[in-house]
Scaffold this motif. Structure first.
Motif, PDB file in Angstrom:
ATOM      1  N   UNK A  35      13.870  -2.809  -8.335  1.00  0.00           N
ATOM      2  CA  UNK A  35      14.473  -4.094  -8.970  1.00  0.00           C
ATOM      3  C   UNK A  35      13.422  -5.118  -9.280  1.00  0.00           C
ATOM      4  N   UNK A  36      12.278  -5.061  -9.079  1.00  0.00           N
ATOM      5  CA  UNK A  36      11.262  -6.237  -9.385  1.00  0.00           C
ATOM      6  C   UNK A  36      10.801  -6.038 -10.867  1.00  0.00           C
ATOM      7  N   UNK A  86      13.356   6.424  -4.657  1.00  0.00           N
ATOM      8  CA  UNK A  86      14.172   5.665  -3.369  1.00  0.00           C
ATOM      9  C   UNK A  86      13.857   4.218  -3.200  1.00  0.00           C
ATOM     10  N   UNK A  87      14.156   3.617  -4.812  1.00  0.00           N
ATOM     11  CA  UNK A  87      14.165   2.036  -4.909  1.00  0.00           C
ATOM     12  C   UNK A  87      12.771   1.559  -4.880  1.00  0.00           C
ATOM     13  N   UNK A  88      11.874   2.411  -4.871  1.00  0.00           N
ATOM     14  CA  UNK A  88      10.139   2.125  -5.171  1.00  0.00           C
ATOM     15  C   UNK A  88       9.762   2.599  -6.210  1.00  0.00           C
ATOM     16  N   UNK A  89       8.786   1.759  -6.828  1.00  0.00           N
ATOM     17  CA  UNK A  89       8.078   1.872  -8.134  1.00  0.00           C
ATOM     18  C   UNK A  89       6.505   1.974  -7.628  1.00  0.00           C
ATOM     19  N   UNK A  90       5.757   3.165  -8.125  1.00  0.00           N
ATOM     20  CA  UNK A  90       4.405   3.310  -7.781  1.00  0.00           C
ATOM     21  C   UNK A  90       3.796   2.694  -9.268  1.00  0.00           C
ATOM     22  N   UNK A  91       2.915   1.603  -9.078  1.00  0.00           N
ATOM     23  CA  UNK A  91       2.443   0.989 -10.326  1.00  0.00           C
ATOM     24  C   UNK A  91       1.037   0.644 -10.260  1.00  0.00           C
ATOM     25  N   UNK A  92       0.461   0.437 -11.228  1.00  0.00           N
ATOM     26  CA  UNK A  92      -0.999  -0.063 -11.590  1.00  0.00           C
ATOM     27  C   UNK A  92      -0.763  -1.355 -12.304  1.00  0.00           C
ATOM     28  N   UNK A  93      -1.413  -2.597 -11.687  1.00  0.00           N
ATOM     29  CA  UNK A  93      -1.359  -3.789 -12.298  1.00  0.00           C
ATOM     30  C   UNK A  93      -2.268  -3.726 -13.657  1.00  0.00           C
ATOM     31  N   UNK A  94      -1.893  -4.328 -14.874  1.00  0.00           N
ATOM     32  CA  UNK A  94      -2.602  -4.292 -16.059  1.00  0.00           C
ATOM     33  C   UNK A  94      -3.706  -5.252 -15.892  1.00  0.00           C
ATOM     34  N   UNK A 135       0.852  -1.414   0.088  1.00  0.00           N
ATOM     35  CA  UNK A 135       0.035   0.153  -0.071  1.00  0.00           C
ATOM     36  C   UNK A 135       1.006   1.329   0.012  1.00  0.00           C
ATOM     37  N   UNK A 136       2.183   1.042   0.424  1.00  0.00           N
ATOM     38  CA  UNK A 136       3.220   2.098   0.344  1.00  0.00           C
ATOM     39  C   UNK A 136       4.459   1.669   0.731  1.00  0.00           C
ATOM     40  N   UNK A 137       5.585   2.419   0.067  1.00  0.00           N
ATOM     41  CA  UNK A 137       7.048   1.775   0.090  1.00  0.00           C
ATOM     42  C   UNK A 137       7.139   1.256   1.766  1.00  0.00           C
ATOM     43  N   UNK A 138       7.764  -0.002   1.784  1.00  0.00           N
ATOM     44  CA  UNK A 138       7.651  -0.757   3.179  1.00  0.00           C
ATOM     45  C   UNK A 138       6.509  -0.620   3.913  1.00  0.00           C
ATOM     46  N   UNK A 139       5.343  -0.769   3.297  1.00  0.00           N
ATOM     47  CA  UNK A 139       4.042  -0.747   3.704  1.00  0.00           C
ATOM     48  C   UNK A 139       3.391  -2.517   3.827  1.00  0.00           C
ATOM     49  N   UNK A 140       2.098  -2.484   4.010  1.00  0.00           N
ATOM     50  CA  UNK A 140       1.596  -3.784   4.165  1.00  0.00           C
ATOM     51  C   UNK A 140       1.081  -4.283   2.629  1.00  0.00           C
TER      52      UNK A 140
END
Length: 247
Positions: A57-58, A38-46, A15-20
């Motif tokens: 990195x994923x 900061x090593x995190x990507x905010x994404x939307x699943x297709x 739900x957020x970087x380092x979140x649940x």
């Protein structure tokens, strides 16, 4: 915004970087990247429009996938030889790009996968219940979407997507979006029907049996239908809120 794909066998969608963990994404799934910091990507699943955060990195640039893993799980090997070292374990539904296809092994940019474990992207299965049964014994994992661990809505989504049927990721949106027919009188159960509770969903296997990922068994399990309804009510999780049939 850019198009990317998942390059890990399983990654938590947070739900957020380092979140649940909210859900999970698996190898080859396509996403739209809205931002990276900061090593995190905010994404939307297709596949369902689910938003969240994954480690940068994923992700890798999207490529044209050609096949999907239609076995409940498979391995990616260094060579077209089952005795060669395995590189990854992939879950049902993972998407890959084939470079060449042999009778026993198919080559991908990341290694070799047993050919019988793969199906062309355009090939859809016919029976969501049979798909769900592939996962029998899979450990229950809240927010899970893979053979390593799966929850009730993850199981329903995997089963429907494999049959070419759009499906949201969570049980609440599934209840609102799926099925345009509700059988009367809380009965008339038929294979492939969906039963919903607040925060839970199950597939009807036959008029007497459910298949569902549930925290009571902590696994994907078969359960007698009416005793399951009675058990869920008795444990304080309420009555069935909807009985949907997919047409």
């Amino acid at each position: 915004m850019s198009k990317c794909q998942i390059i890990r066998p399983v990654v938590d969608l947070l739900d957020q970087p380092e979140g649940a963990r909210q859900r999970q994404l698996i190898w080859g799934e396509q996403v739209t990247v809205k931002d990276k910091q900061g090593g995190w990507a905010q994404i939307v699943a297709a596949k369902d429009g689910y938003p969240g955060y994954v480690p940068s990195a994923a992700l890798a640039a999207a490529v044209q996938t050609t096949h999907w893993v239609s076995a409940v799980a498979t391995h990616v090997y260094t060579r077209p030889d089952f005795k060669s070292p395995d590189l990854h374990s992939l879950s049902f539904g993972s998407q890959v790009q084939l470079l060449s296809q042999g009778e026993r092994f198919s080559e991908t940019p990341d290694g070799f996968i047993p050919t019988p474990h793969l199906s062309p992207l355009e090939l859809h299965l016919k029976d969501p219940v049979a798909v769900a049964e592939l996962f029998l014994g899979t450990p229950y994992l809240w927010g899970g979407n893979s053979r390593l661990g799966i929850d009730c809505s993850g199981l329903v989504q995997a089963s429907l997507l494999a049959c070419g049927l759009p499906c949201p990721g969570d049980s609440g949106p599934q209840e609102r979006a799926l099925g345009n027919y509700a059988p009367p009188n809380g009965g008339n159960y038929r294979r492939g029907d969906l039963l919903f509770w607040k925060g839970h969903v199950a597939l009807v296997r036959d008029c007497e049996t459910l298949v569902h990922a549930n925290a009571f068994h902590m696994a994907v399990a078969l359960e007698p239908l009416q005793p399951a309804i009675d058990r869920i009510l008795a444990q304080g999780d309420g009555a069935v809120t909807a009985h949907k049939r997919l047409l």
